[in-house]
Design a protein around this motif. Sequence first.
Motif, PDB file in Angstrom:
ATOM      1  N   MET A   1      -0.549 -13.888   7.231  1.00 50.58           N
ATOM      2  CA  MET A   1      -1.536 -14.020   6.154  1.00 50.58           C
ATOM      3  C   MET A   1      -2.241 -12.704   5.894  1.00 50.58           C
ATOM      4  SD  MET A   1      -4.878 -16.470   6.027  1.00 50.58           S
ATOM      5  CE  MET A   1      -6.092 -16.285   4.730  1.00 50.58           C
ATOM      6  N   TYR A   2      -2.814 -12.111   6.967  1.00 54.72           N
ATOM      7  CA  TYR A   2      -3.549 -10.862   6.800  1.00 54.72           C
ATOM      8  C   TYR A   2      -2.623  -9.723   6.403  1.00 54.72           C
ATOM      9  CZ  TYR A   2      -7.291 -13.423   9.092  1.00 54.72           C
ATOM     10  OH  TYR A   2      -8.249 -14.332   9.394  1.00 54.72           O
ATOM     11  N   SER A   3      -1.405  -9.737   6.937  1.00 53.73           N
ATOM     12  CA  SER A   3      -0.460  -8.681   6.589  1.00 53.73           C
ATOM     13  C   SER A   3      -0.149  -8.708   5.105  1.00 53.73           C
ATOM     14  CB  SER A   3       0.832  -8.838   7.408  1.00 53.73           C
ATOM     15  OG  SER A   3       1.478 -10.069   7.089  1.00 53.73           O
ATOM     16  N   GLY A   4      -0.087  -9.909   4.526  1.00 52.07           N
ATOM     17  CA  GLY A   4       0.178 -10.027   3.095  1.00 52.07           C
ATOM     18  C   GLY A   4      -0.903  -9.365   2.260  1.00 52.07           C
ATOM     19  N   ILE A   5      -2.140  -9.450   2.724  1.00 46.03           N
ATOM     20  CA  ILE A   5      -3.252  -8.811   2.009  1.00 46.03           C
ATOM     21  C   ILE A   5      -3.054  -7.305   1.963  1.00 46.03           C
ATOM     22  CG2 ILE A   5      -5.730  -8.338   2.094  1.00 46.03           C
ATOM     23  CD1 ILE A   5      -6.101 -11.119   3.297  1.00 46.03           C
ATOM     24  N   PHE A   6      -2.659  -6.722   3.086  1.00 44.68           N
ATOM     25  CA  PHE A   6      -2.455  -5.272   3.121  1.00 44.68           C
ATOM     26  C   PHE A   6      -1.303  -4.844   2.211  1.00 44.68           C
ATOM     27  CE2 PHE A   6      -4.765  -5.657   7.210  1.00 44.68           C
ATOM     28  CZ  PHE A   6      -5.748  -4.702   6.967  1.00 44.68           C
ATOM     29  N   LEU A   7      -0.242  -5.634   2.171  1.00 46.84           N
ATOM     30  CA  LEU A   7       0.881  -5.300   1.296  1.00 46.84           C
ATOM     31  C   LEU A   7       0.464  -5.340  -0.164  1.00 46.84           C
ATOM     32  CD1 LEU A   7       3.844  -7.167   3.041  1.00 46.84           C
ATOM     33  CD2 LEU A   7       3.283  -4.756   3.121  1.00 46.84           C
ATOM     34  N   TRP A   8      -0.322  -6.338  -0.520  1.00 43.30           N
ATOM     35  CA  TRP A   8      -0.824  -6.404  -1.890  1.00 43.30           C
ATOM     36  C   TRP A   8      -1.748  -5.235  -2.206  1.00 43.30           C
ATOM     37  CZ3 TRP A   8       0.942  -8.812  -5.905  1.00 43.30           C
ATOM     38  CH2 TRP A   8       1.662 -10.001  -5.755  1.00 43.30           C
ATOM     39  N   LEU A   9      -2.607  -4.884  -1.253  1.00 39.76           N
ATOM     40  CA  LEU A   9      -3.527  -3.763  -1.464  1.00 39.76           C
ATOM     41  C   LEU A   9      -2.781  -2.454  -1.683  1.00 39.76           C
ATOM     42  CD1 LEU A   9      -6.390  -4.434   1.122  1.00 39.76           C
ATOM     43  CD2 LEU A   9      -6.570  -4.459  -1.379  1.00 39.76           C
ATOM     44  N   LEU A  10      -1.664  -2.285  -0.966  1.00 39.19           N
ATOM     45  CA  LEU A  10      -0.876  -1.067  -1.116  1.00 39.19           C
ATOM     46  C   LEU A  10      -0.431  -0.857  -2.558  1.00 39.19           C
ATOM     47  CD1 LEU A  10       1.381  -1.131   2.074  1.00 39.19           C
ATOM     48  CD2 LEU A  10      -0.378   0.560   1.516  1.00 39.19           C
ATOM     49  N   LEU A  11      -0.151  -1.945  -3.267  1.00 36.11           N
ATOM     50  CA  LEU A  11       0.280  -1.847  -4.662  1.00 36.11           C
ATOM     51  C   LEU A  11      -0.886  -1.893  -5.638  1.00 36.11           C
ATOM     52  CD1 LEU A  11       3.438  -4.153  -4.612  1.00 36.11           C
ATOM     53  CD2 LEU A  11       3.406  -1.669  -4.836  1.00 36.11           C
ATOM     54  N   LEU A  12      -1.851  -2.753  -5.372  1.00 36.60           N
ATOM     55  CA  LEU A  12      -2.926  -2.971  -6.339  1.00 36.60           C
ATOM     56  C   LEU A  12      -3.929  -1.827  -6.382  1.00 36.60           C
ATOM     57  CD1 LEU A  12      -3.664  -6.786  -5.871  1.00 36.60           C
ATOM     58  CD2 LEU A  12      -2.394  -5.662  -7.715  1.00 36.60           C
ATOM     59  N   LEU A  13      -4.208  -1.198  -5.234  1.00 36.62           N
ATOM     60  CA  LEU A  13      -5.221  -0.136  -5.219  1.00 36.62           C
ATOM     61  C   LEU A  13      -4.835   1.032  -6.131  1.00 36.62           C
ATOM     62  CD1 LEU A  13      -7.248   1.072  -2.187  1.00 36.62           C
ATOM     63  CD2 LEU A  13      -6.348   2.728  -3.804  1.00 36.62           C
ATOM     64  N   PRO A  14      -3.643   1.620  -6.006  1.00 38.60           N
ATOM     65  CA  PRO A  14      -3.312   2.736  -6.904  1.00 38.60           C
ATOM     66  C   PRO A  14      -3.194   2.330  -8.360  1.00 38.60           C
ATOM     67  CG  PRO A  14      -1.418   2.150  -5.536  1.00 38.60           C
ATOM     68  CD  PRO A  14      -2.581   1.406  -4.995  1.00 38.60           C
TER      69      PRO A  14
END
Length: 497
Positions: free
Chosen positions: A1-14
């Motif tokens: 669950m938490y790992s999915g958040i980081f993967l999404w952040l990697l794309l959404l932040l930039p």
Amino acid sequence: MYSGIFLWLLLLLPVTASIFCRILKSSEKILAFILIGVLADAVICIITAGLVFTLGGPLTAMDGWLYIDSLSAYHLVVMAIVYGMSSIYGRHYFYEDISSGLFTLDSARRYGSLWFASLAAMTMVLVSNNIGMMWVGMEATTLVTAFLICINSKKSAIEAMWKYLIICSVGIAFAFLGTILVAAATTGIPSEMSHTLSWTKLGMAAKSLNPTLIKAGFVFSLVGYGTKAGLAPMHTWLPDAHSQAPTPVSAIFSGFMLTTALYCIIRHMALVNRVLGTDVFTNDLMIFFGIISIIVAAAFILVQHDLKRLLAYHSVEHLGIIALGLGLGHLGIFAALFHTLNHSVCKSLGFFCAGSLGKKYKTYDMRKMTGAVHVSPIWGGGIIGSLLALIGVAPFAFFISELLIVKSAIETHAVIPLILFLAGSTVVFVAALQHLVPLAWGKPSVAIPAAGPDRVRFSEATVVILSLALLLVLGLWMPDAMKTILEHAADIAGGLL
């Protein structure tokens, strides 16, 4: 669950940061925001990679469409380093252009948006668990980085941009054909798997894939992504783009964009090895393109006078060395991945030094850039260190990675590639020293102010010192954790996992 958040952040932040750059109202604020945004993204990259390494397994999200294993996590860290260094340097690089009116608010907004867009596109390549999605990410890097070349709108930069766009678009078209052929090779696998082109599913069904189509797909992918990686003889766009782009852009081009394209080749290579049950087919092709790249680069480095173009041809050489290592078995792949980090750090530093010295000398012609150490001790010392590292002088980390490649060539009885590699490296060594001695220690070709050489900002000096320190430390000692990471990434790249 938490790992999915980081993967999404990697794309959404930039992506979010790219949009936000369009509404900031001053060039200085945009450059500061770029630095903050990239450093935040770097933290997320390192945390995500840390989770992969500590948990000992891949992270997934979006029903498996996003996927990070040790190989992609390692490249994420390299990307974070290159973009972080380039953003720190870029904040100061454009200050002079802002005061002179060359870097307008519109240029800054365009630069910031494209900078983050390129970061998002390269991240997409690394986190994609789908062969088609990865191709889309690679195509996106071509489109967004093309316009970074001509931020200053000079005629020569626009010409370089069009050359880059046309040649790399042809290359990406070849890669698309390779993707189609891999998709066609899935005919006959279980119906519940035929709708997906994820790397994980393709790996699981490797023995059911059509080997002929897989081999053809790899050839097209190697030529296509190899064009973007700057492998000879498809490298012709690279010297123009690297030399005409603003220096921070040159740094991310050479420091990581070429590596991103090579990462795509590595993923295809791993799949082909699993399908065929042997690495002979892919090894022969990687060795061939690696040796050609080294020899071509050596010939041009010998006669080159433009400093940024010299560094560009060193990129061709070192991407060739990495490709050669990838074709020499497990130890060679380990060395190639280690060499990737070395090249990314060192080449970014080299372009930083070249860009700053070019501003002081008002030229990149090395025949007119003598005495760099006297003109600017930090940037002059940096260019000395980076060029010495690039030609494999001990105890820099390049010496170790190239020594491992030599060892792997001996162990695999690759005698002819070894001889050609050593011959090409010798030519590069001699040619680079021929350029470096007058550039660094010759009589200064510009006047030195009475107050002495120009001082540089603390952050700029820190980038130079830490980069050289990292290359020296890794040349003398590699942490056990890094060895483990490289071993596991090499297993994935070789098709063992």
